[in-house]
Design a protein around this motif. Structure first.
Motif, PDB file in Angstrom:
ATOM      1  N   LYS A 119     -69.796  -8.056  -6.576  1.00 13.71           N
ATOM      2  CA  LYS A 119     -70.357  -8.624  -5.357  1.00 13.71           C
ATOM      3  C   LYS A 119     -70.544  -7.543  -4.285  1.00 13.71           C
ATOM      4  N   VAL A 137     -74.350  -6.671  -2.728  1.00 18.96           N
ATOM      5  CA  VAL A 137     -74.781  -6.725  -1.335  1.00 18.96           C
ATOM      6  C   VAL A 137     -75.367  -5.380  -0.895  1.00 18.96           C
ATOM      7  N   MET A 160     -78.929  -5.351  -2.348  1.00 28.22           N
ATOM      8  CA  MET A 160     -79.879  -6.231  -1.680  1.00 28.22           C
ATOM      9  C   MET A 160     -80.236  -5.740  -0.278  1.00 28.22           C
ATOM     10  N   ILE A 161     -79.282  -5.149   0.430  1.00 27.57           N
ATOM     11  CA  ILE A 161     -79.584  -4.550   1.730  1.00 27.57           C
ATOM     12  C   ILE A 161     -80.512  -3.346   1.526  1.00 27.57           C
ATOM     13  N   GLN A 183     -78.727 -16.188  -4.649  1.00 28.36           N
ATOM     14  CA  GLN A 183     -78.732 -14.954  -3.856  1.00 28.36           C
ATOM     15  C   GLN A 183     -80.015 -14.154  -4.095  1.00 28.36           C
ATOM     16  N   LYS A 239     -82.939 -15.827  -2.274  1.00 26.76           N
ATOM     17  CA  LYS A 239     -82.841 -15.554  -0.841  1.00 26.76           C
ATOM     18  C   LYS A 239     -83.281 -14.126  -0.536  1.00 26.76           C
ATOM     19  N   ASN A 240     -82.920 -13.194  -1.427  1.00 31.02           N
ATOM     20  CA  ASN A 240     -83.296 -11.799  -1.219  1.00 31.02           C
ATOM     21  C   ASN A 240     -84.799 -11.600  -1.342  1.00 31.02           C
ATOM     22  N   ALA A 243     -81.649  -6.701   7.687  1.00 29.00           N
ATOM     23  CA  ALA A 243     -80.957  -6.919   6.410  1.00 29.00           C
ATOM     24  C   ALA A 243     -79.442  -6.956   6.587  1.00 29.00           C
ATOM     25  N   TYR A 249     -76.883 -10.226   5.853  1.00 31.06           N
ATOM     26  CA  TYR A 249     -75.801 -10.249   4.861  1.00 31.06           C
ATOM     27  C   TYR A 249     -74.414 -10.024   5.465  1.00 31.06           C
ATOM     28  N   SER A 250     -74.316  -9.930   6.769  1.00 30.09           N
ATOM     29  CA  SER A 250     -73.042  -9.578   7.409  1.00 30.09           C
ATOM     30  C   SER A 250     -71.934 -10.600   7.174  1.00 30.09           C
ATOM     31  N   SER A 301     -71.636 -12.414   4.291  1.00 25.57           N
ATOM     32  CA  SER A 301     -71.482 -12.667   2.858  1.00 25.57           C
ATOM     33  C   SER A 301     -70.141 -12.135   2.343  1.00 25.57           C
ATOM     34  N   PHE A 313     -70.230  -8.380   1.498  1.00 24.01           N
ATOM     35  CA  PHE A 313     -70.171  -7.524   2.681  1.00 24.01           C
ATOM     36  C   PHE A 313     -68.735  -7.404   3.177  1.00 24.01           C
TER      37      PHE A 313
END
Length: 509
Positions: free
Chosen positions: A305, A309, A312-313, A436, A439-440, A481, A485-486, A488, A491
């Motif tokens: 995970k 993240v 994805m960022i 996820q 959403k990305n 971004a 995601y902050s 999640s 993160f």
């Protein structure tokens, strides 16, 4: 064979990042001089031969991944005798591979005239091809020793060698192009540098692990296990090869070899982006391999995970920036006559997205041996890609060939592979991952539209204004971004990891 996973990963990432920066600068310098001295037709030939010979490398498909995978357990358990026996076994296999590639390379010479599609005949084509083939064969010299460094998270030592040799090679090649305007000299320098690179990297492995030269052999059962694993990886790597090395060949046949030269400039940029991005995850692969051997499902999923993240960022910055600025880069670098349509740029952007967002999955795929279960779906993906590339290429040219790669991935392993990974190694259901990913995709689409709006307000006249434009687009996308995601779980894990590492540094100081 000691040292923490995190520390080794950070060293690998740092050295590989510097290596890629140097490689990027050298690639731009070398390509610029190459185009000016030899022209776009020779650039097309260079790209075409790279892909044709890339197909020949199917003889060693699976070796690098299989070797690293087989090293993880004996490295963790300090089984020096087993490691020496593996190295001895792989040396014999690579000797066979080198001979096989050389023979296959000579055998396909009669086919080359049907693949090369140029308006004017280029002399000495066969000499160019033979030298390019020799470079591929030379790349197998002593390479079997360096895989143990990668598996033990010491790949940065090999990366340093690659960087120094690449710098020297590029300087000599550029000087040779300016002085002689000779593609033959250019290729001879490449062959010599490949030999030097492999010999020096092999020497480092000998110094780090002197026991690997001990005379010892695997048992019959162990050999069968290694060969079976190589067979599994072979199909998986064959699929990847067919996905990545057929585009230039199809573009040459359907559109023309000169078009390969134009597209190859974009591909170089796309490939450098991928290499920069993937170096983080590839540097973690050996650590993940160790993690799989020593830790629980919960710990594995936590690290996944965290990687996800980051991925994805990163996609939220890279893809919109590429779409908004790559044509400006081409225009400033070599001229507007080398630009491709924006539809083609979008197709490339989609492929960049999938290559980047799936990095955490691929990292675990190679570390866990998941490729044993995904090899057939990936082969199906490659077959679908070739069929769709031909069909779409006939109708919409380069854009269609590139779109086929993205579409074939979507209908095959993009949905299938996460399902296996979640079930077999994390004991989780894949629904959360799929959500996820969706959403990305929505985030990247929105950021791409925003980036084009922001980028449209800036006119690019030189590299300075180009860098300003890139920096503004990247900053806007990064802020959005990170905010997105902050909250999640990944993160939160990432922040905790960073905080823990900083605390360790403060304690040491």
């Amino acid at each position: 064979m000691q040292g923490g996973r995190t520390k080794k990963a950070i060293i690998n990432i740092g050295v590989n990042f510097v290596n890629q920066i140097v490689s990027l600068v050298l690639a731009f310098i070398s390509r610029t001089v190459f185009i000016r001295m030899l022209g776009i037709e020779y650039l097309g030939i260079n790209g075409l031969f790279s892909d044709v010979l890339g197909l020949l490398s199917l003889a060693d498909l699976g070796m690098g991944t299989a070797m690293a995978y087989s090293f993880y357990k004996p490295l963790a358990e300090h089984e020096e005798k087993k490691l020496a026996a593996l190295i001895s076994f792989y040396r014999k296999i690579y000797m066979i591979i080198a001979v096989t590639v050389a023979v296959l390379g000579v055998c396909i010479i009669p086919v080359l005239p049907y693949v090369i599609n140029v308006e004017q005949e280029i002399p000495d084509l066969m000499k160019y091809y033979i030298l390019s083939l020799l470079n591929i064969v030379a790349s197998y010299m002593y390479i079997y020793k360096t895989s143990i460094l990668t598996a033990d998270q010491k790949g940065y030592k090999v990366a340093k060698v690659n960087m120094y040799v690449s710098m020297l090679r590029t300087i000599i090649q550029v000087a040779a192009l300016v002085l002689f305007r000779s593609y033959i000299v250019f290729l001879v320098i490449a062959v010599v540098s490949t030999v030097v690179n492999n010999l020096y990297a092999s020497h480092i492995a000998d110094v780090e692990y002197p026991f690997i030269n001990n005379k010892t052999e695997l048992t019959i059962t162990e050999k069968r296990g290694v060969i079976k694993n190589i067979g599994n990886v072979f199909i998986y790597k064959l699929s990847s090869l067919l996905m990545n090395t057929t585009d230039n060949i199809l573009i040459s046949i359907i559109v023309g070899t000169a078009a390969v030269g134009i597209y190859s400039n974009y591909f170089m940029i796309q490939n450098k982006i991928y290499l920069f991005y993937s170096l983080f995850f590839s540097s973690l692969t050996a650590g993940v391999g160790n993690l799989i051997v020593t830790d629980s499902c919960k710990k594995r999923y936590e690290i996944f995970k965290c990687e996800q993240v980051i991925s994805m960022i990163g996609c939220g910055v890279i893809v919109p920036c590429f779409l908004a600025t790559v044509n400006d880069l081409i225009a400033v670098w070599i001229g507007t006559e080398f630009q491709l349509s924006y539809a083609t740029v979008i197709a490339m952007g989609i492929n960049i997205y999938f290559s980047c967002v799936l990095q955490p999955l691929w990292s675990y795929r190679e570390a866990t041996g998941l490729y044993k279960k995904t090899k057939w779906i990936m082969l199906l993906c490659a077959i679908i890609n070739i069929v769709m590339s031909v069909v779409l290429g006939m109708y919409i040219g380069i854009t269609g060939i590139l779109l086929a790669s993205a579409l074939s991935r979507v209908v095959t392993y993009v949905w299938y592979e996460p399902k296996l990974l979640m079930k077999d190694y994390f004991e989780q259901k894949p629904a959360e991952y799929y959500m996820q990913l969706l959403k990305n995709v929505a985030l990247i689409s929105a950021l791409s539209i925003i980036s084009l709006e922001v980028a449209g307000k800036f006119e690019v006249h030189n590299f300075i204004t180009l860098f300003i434009k890139m920096a503004i687009v990247a900053l806007v996308c990064a802020c959005v971004a990170v905010i997105f995601y902050s909250r999640s779980e990944g993160f939160a894990v990432l922040k905790e990891k960073c905080r823990g590492y900083m605390d360790k540094l403060k304690y040491k100081n």
